[in-house]
Design a protein around this motif. Structure first.
Motif, PDB file in Angstrom:
ATOM      1  N   LEU A   1       0.833  -1.201   0.000  1.00 35.84           N
ATOM      2  CA  LEU A   1       0.000   0.000   0.000  1.00 35.84           C
ATOM      3  C   LEU A   1       0.868   1.251   0.000  1.00 35.84           C
ATOM      4  O   LEU A   1       2.025   1.210   0.425  1.00 35.84           O
ATOM      5  CB  LEU A   1      -0.898   0.025   1.237  1.00 35.84           C
ATOM      6  CG  LEU A   1      -2.008  -1.015   1.310  1.00 35.84           C
ATOM      7  CD1 LEU A   1      -2.816  -0.821   2.600  1.00 35.84           C
ATOM      8  CD2 LEU A   1      -2.931  -0.922   0.097  1.00 35.84           C
ATOM      9  N   GLN A   2       0.274   2.349  -0.445  1.00 32.49           N
ATOM     10  CA  GLN A   2       0.979   3.630  -0.410  1.00 32.49           C
ATOM     11  C   GLN A   2       1.263   3.991   1.054  1.00 32.49           C
ATOM     12  O   GLN A   2       0.402   3.836   1.912  1.00 32.49           O
ATOM     13  CB  GLN A   2       0.081   4.689  -1.041  1.00 32.49           C
ATOM     14  CG  GLN A   2       0.751   6.021  -1.221  1.00 32.49           C
ATOM     15  CD  GLN A   2      -0.204   7.009  -1.885  1.00 32.49           C
ATOM     16  OE1 GLN A   2      -0.905   6.663  -2.836  1.00 32.49           O
ATOM     17  NE2 GLN A   2      -0.243   8.211  -1.372  1.00 32.49           N
TER      18      GLN A   2
ATOM     19  N   SER B   1       3.387   2.476   2.930  1.00 40.49           N
ATOM     20  CA  SER B   1       3.884   1.327   3.697  1.00 40.49           C
ATOM     21  C   SER B   1       5.403   1.373   3.835  1.00 40.49           C
ATOM     22  O   SER B   1       5.963   0.759   4.741  1.00 40.49           O
ATOM     23  CB  SER B   1       3.467   0.018   3.015  1.00 40.49           C
ATOM     24  OG  SER B   1       3.995  -0.047   1.705  1.00 40.49           O
ATOM     25  N   GLY B   2       6.049   2.110   2.934  1.00 40.00           N
ATOM     26  CA  GLY B   2       7.509   2.187   2.982  1.00 40.00           C
ATOM     27  C   GLY B   2       8.158   1.492   1.792  1.00 40.00           C
ATOM     28  O   GLY B   2       9.351   1.177   1.824  1.00 40.00           O
ATOM     29  N   LYS B   3       7.392   1.278   0.734  1.00 37.83           N
ATOM     30  CA  LYS B   3       7.893   0.591  -0.467  1.00 37.83           C
ATOM     31  C   LYS B   3       9.102   1.266  -1.089  1.00 37.83           C
ATOM     32  O   LYS B   3      10.105   0.629  -1.349  1.00 37.83           O
ATOM     33  CB  LYS B   3       6.807   0.598  -1.560  1.00 37.83           C
ATOM     34  CG  LYS B   3       5.915  -0.578  -1.576  1.00 37.83           C
ATOM     35  CD  LYS B   3       5.040  -0.622  -2.801  1.00 37.83           C
ATOM     36  CE  LYS B   3       4.442   0.650  -3.289  1.00 37.83           C
ATOM     37  NZ  LYS B   3       3.713   1.530  -2.470  1.00 37.83           N
TER      38      LYS B   3
ATOM     39  N   LYS C   1      16.700   1.057   0.139  1.00 36.75           N
ATOM     40  CA  LYS C   1      17.507   0.320   1.120  1.00 36.75           C
ATOM     41  C   LYS C   1      17.996  -1.002   0.539  1.00 36.75           C
ATOM     42  O   LYS C   1      19.136  -1.408   0.751  1.00 36.75           O
ATOM     43  CB  LYS C   1      16.668   0.008   2.359  1.00 36.75           C
ATOM     44  CG  LYS C   1      16.401   1.188   3.245  1.00 36.75           C
ATOM     45  CD  LYS C   1      15.625   0.714   4.459  1.00 36.75           C
ATOM     46  CE  LYS C   1      15.380   1.837   5.428  1.00 36.75           C
ATOM     47  NZ  LYS C   1      14.944   1.341   6.736  1.00 36.75           N
TER      48      LYS C   1
ATOM     49  N   ARG D   1       1.787   8.818  -9.434  1.00 35.53           N
ATOM     50  CA  ARG D   1       2.314   9.930  -8.653  1.00 35.53           C
ATOM     51  C   ARG D   1       3.714  10.316  -9.131  1.00 35.53           C
ATOM     52  O   ARG D   1       4.699   9.638  -8.831  1.00 35.53           O
ATOM     53  CB  ARG D   1       2.386   9.550  -7.170  1.00 35.53           C
ATOM     54  CG  ARG D   1       1.014   9.316  -6.536  1.00 35.53           C
ATOM     55  CD  ARG D   1       1.145   9.102  -5.045  1.00 35.53           C
ATOM     56  NE  ARG D   1       2.179   8.104  -4.740  1.00 35.53           N
ATOM     57  CZ  ARG D   1       3.061   8.231  -3.774  1.00 35.53           C
ATOM     58  NH1 ARG D   1       3.086   9.308  -3.018  1.00 35.53           N
ATOM     59  NH2 ARG D   1       3.935   7.280  -3.564  1.00 35.53           N
TER      60      ARG D   1
ATOM     61  N   THR E   1       8.061  -3.102   7.771  1.00 37.77           N
ATOM     62  CA  THR E   1       8.732  -1.810   7.945  1.00 37.77           C
ATOM     63  C   THR E   1       8.326  -1.128   9.256  1.00 37.77           C
ATOM     64  O   THR E   1       7.389  -1.557   9.926  1.00 37.77           O
ATOM     65  CB  THR E   1       8.398  -0.839   6.786  1.00 37.77           C
ATOM     66  OG1 THR E   1       7.006  -0.549   6.841  1.00 37.77           O
ATOM     67  CG2 THR E   1       8.761  -1.435   5.442  1.00 37.77           C
ATOM     68  N   LYS E   2       9.035  -0.065   9.544  1.00 43.27           N
ATOM     69  CA  LYS E   2       8.773   0.820  10.687  1.00 43.27           C
ATOM     70  C   LYS E   2       8.847   0.094  12.026  1.00 43.27           C
ATOM     71  O   LYS E   2       8.116   0.410  12.965  1.00 43.27           O
ATOM     72  CB  LYS E   2       7.426   1.542  10.508  1.00 43.27           C
ATOM     73  CG  LYS E   2       7.353   2.212   9.118  1.00 43.27           C
ATOM     74  CD  LYS E   2       6.191   3.110   8.923  1.00 43.27           C
ATOM     75  CE  LYS E   2       6.079   3.481   7.445  1.00 43.27           C
ATOM     76  NZ  LYS E   2       4.967   4.361   7.145  1.00 43.27           N
TER      77      LYS E   2
ATOM     78  N   GLU F   1      14.312   5.432   8.614  1.00 42.33           N
ATOM     79  CA  GLU F   1      14.332   6.041   7.290  1.00 42.33           C
ATOM     80  C   GLU F   1      15.732   6.096   6.694  1.00 42.33           C
ATOM     81  O   GLU F   1      15.898   6.332   5.509  1.00 42.33           O
ATOM     82  CB  GLU F   1      13.702   7.433   7.373  1.00 42.33           C
ATOM     83  CG  GLU F   1      12.221   7.334   7.709  1.00 42.33           C
ATOM     84  CD  GLU F   1      11.605   8.645   8.120  1.00 42.33           C
ATOM     85  OE1 GLU F   1      11.305   9.434   7.234  1.00 42.33           O
ATOM     86  OE2 GLU F   1      11.466   8.863   9.337  1.00 42.33           O
TER      87      GLU F   1
HETATM   88  P1  GDP Z   1       5.538   4.143  -0.165  1.00 41.35           P
HETATM   89  O1  GDP Z   1       4.400   5.070  -0.417  1.00 41.35           O
HETATM   90  O2  GDP Z   1       5.071   2.754   0.146  1.00 41.35           O
HETATM   91  O3  GDP Z   1       6.570   4.142  -1.245  1.00 41.35           O
HETATM   92  O4  GDP Z   1       6.214   4.619   1.193  1.00 41.35           O
HETATM   93  P2  GDP Z   1       7.505   5.531   1.452  1.00 41.35           P
HETATM   94  O5  GDP Z   1       8.733   4.766   1.199  1.00 41.35           O
HETATM   95  O6  GDP Z   1       7.338   6.828   0.761  1.00 41.35           O
HETATM   96  O7  GDP Z   1       7.376   5.713   3.019  1.00 41.35           O
HETATM   97  C1  GDP Z   1       6.285   6.394   3.627  1.00 41.35           C
HETATM   98  C2  GDP Z   1       6.806   7.166   4.849  1.00 41.35           C
HETATM   99  O8  GDP Z   1       7.278   6.258   5.817  1.00 41.35           O
HETATM  100  C3  GDP Z   1       7.967   8.082   4.502  1.00 41.35           C
HETATM  101  O9  GDP Z   1       7.845   9.257   5.274  1.00 41.35           O
HETATM  102  C4  GDP Z   1       9.191   7.280   4.937  1.00 41.35           C
HETATM  103  O10 GDP Z   1      10.268   8.110   5.268  1.00 41.35           O
HETATM  104  C5  GDP Z   1       8.659   6.516   6.123  1.00 41.35           C
HETATM  105  N1  GDP Z   1       9.333   5.219   6.350  1.00 41.35           N
HETATM  106  C6  GDP Z   1       9.604   4.244   5.453  1.00 41.35           C
HETATM  107  N2  GDP Z   1      10.207   3.183   6.054  1.00 41.35           N
HETATM  108  C7  GDP Z   1      10.332   3.496   7.362  1.00 41.35           C
HETATM  109  C8  GDP Z   1      10.861   2.809   8.522  1.00 41.35           C
HETATM  110  O11 GDP Z   1      11.365   1.678   8.494  1.00 41.35           O
HETATM  111  N3  GDP Z   1      10.777   3.479   9.705  1.00 41.35           N
HETATM  112  C9  GDP Z   1      10.206   4.727   9.804  1.00 41.35           C
HETATM  113  N4  GDP Z   1      10.176   5.300  11.004  1.00 41.35           N
HETATM  114  N5  GDP Z   1       9.712   5.378   8.755  1.00 41.35           N
HETATM  115  C10 GDP Z   1       9.756   4.786   7.544  1.00 41.35           C
END
Ligand code: GDP
Length: 295
Positions: A107-108, A110-112, A118, A140, A247-248, A276
């Motif tokens: 999902l958007q 999620s940290g993809k 990474k 996007r 993630t996170k 991050e």
């Molecule tokens: P995407 O929409 O799935 O591509 O997600 P993003 O990679 O843009 O991540 C969404 C938000 O979560 C961003 O603000 C990232 O910096 C943050 N984020 C991604 N991975 C992690 C993690 O392992 N830990 C934390 N604290 N934040 C993360």
């Protein structure tokens, strides 16, 4: 502040000292504690119940040695069972194909995209690979930009076609491009939506069918608890992914989602992401996660 489950178990068994067996009576209350702790850590109720029933069977009649307290023995049983349930040892991530194609879905938010950066960094610096990042988010423009920024940071090239609105075409072209340029790993970051949506699912499935990836990684935010499990199920039904990225984990979640996801979709968790910063990607170790759930 609550005591950790390990502490609770040890104190619950304090009265049973020295040699003896763990009995029905002293197990019953602690089983409840374990179940509650698992549910607090985001483990689904049904799984927590099945799990504790198993722990109970194992603990009953277990001989308590003088060298280890009954509480410590319970902690050990729970930890071993948790570790087992999460796959026992770390899962294989096969990057032996040339090129290896890795598809990233989720999902958007999620940290993809962060994970893609990474992973590229990890494969380049730790595995000596020459990765290519591919921006296949056609909805996007900011997502393409974000991947380009990450690519620059980790010094991995990014393949993008800003004007192209066909993710399948982009992915196919990227694979051709990678072969020409001698990249041995291709990481395709796909589009995500805020909720499961048919169009997104169909698109990721189409990309998968078009490029035949060796690994399909489903990225999920560990902070989303039970929702993470439902999302995992939907993605797995559609994509039959090869592994999960949690993630996170730098947040305050206990990580029970790891257990529930593994149990529900029966796919290994391959990586965790704890922040991050681009060098924080790590392999998933079931034992470490078991320890985290235990607290
Ligand atoms: P995407 O929409 O799935 O591509 O997600 P993003 O990679 O843009 O991540 C969404 C938000 O979560 C961003 O603000 C990232 O910096 C943050 N984020 C991604 N991975 C992690 C993690 O392992 N830990 C934390 N604290 N934040 C993360």
């Amino acid at each position: 502040m609550f005591d950790s489950l390990s502490e609770k178990l040890e104190s619950a068994f304090k009265q049973l000292k020295g040699e003896g067996r763990i009995s029905e009576i002293n197990v019953a209350t602690t089983i409840k504690e374990i179940r509650r702790a698992l549910i607090d850590a985001d483990v689904n109720y049904k799984i927590a119940k099945e799990f504790t029933d198993k722990v109970k069977d194992k603990a009953l009649g277990e001989k308590v040695l003088t060298s280890i307290s009954p509480g410590q023995l319970m902690v050990k049983i729970v930890k071993d069972e948790l570790t087992d349930l999460m796959g026992g040892t770390e899962a294989d991530f096969d990057i032996s194909q040339r090129p290896t194609i890795v598809l990233i879905a989720g999902l958007q938010g999620s940290g993809k995209t962060t994970f893609s950066g990474k992973l590229a960094n990890f494969l380049k610096t730790k595995k000596g690979k020459k990765p290519l990042l591919v921006a296949a988010d056609i909805y996007r423009p900011a997502a393409i930009n974000q991947l380009q920024v990450l690519g620059e940071q980790v010094k991995v090239p990014v393949y993008a076609e800003v004007e192209n609105k066909n993710a399948v075409e982009i992915a196919r072209n990227a694979v051709e491009h990678a072969k020409k340029e001698g990249h041995n790993v291709i990481i395709i970051d796909t589009a995500g939506r805020l909720a499961i949506d048919e169009e997104m699912m169909q698109e990721v499935a189409n990309v998968k069918n078009a490029v035949n990836p060796h690994e399909v990684l489903f990225v999920v935010d560990s902070m989303t608890g039970q929702d993470a499990v439902n999302t995992a199920k939907s993605f797995n039904d559609r994509l039959d992914f090869t592994g999960v990225v949690l993630t996170k984990l730098d947040g305050d979640t206990r990580g029970g989602a790891a257990l529930t996801i593994k149990y529900t979709v029966n796919k290994p968790i391959k990586f965790v992401s704890m922040g991050e910063k681009l060098d924080t990607l790590d392999t998933f170790y079931p034992e470490r996660m078991a320890q985290r759930i235990l607290g």
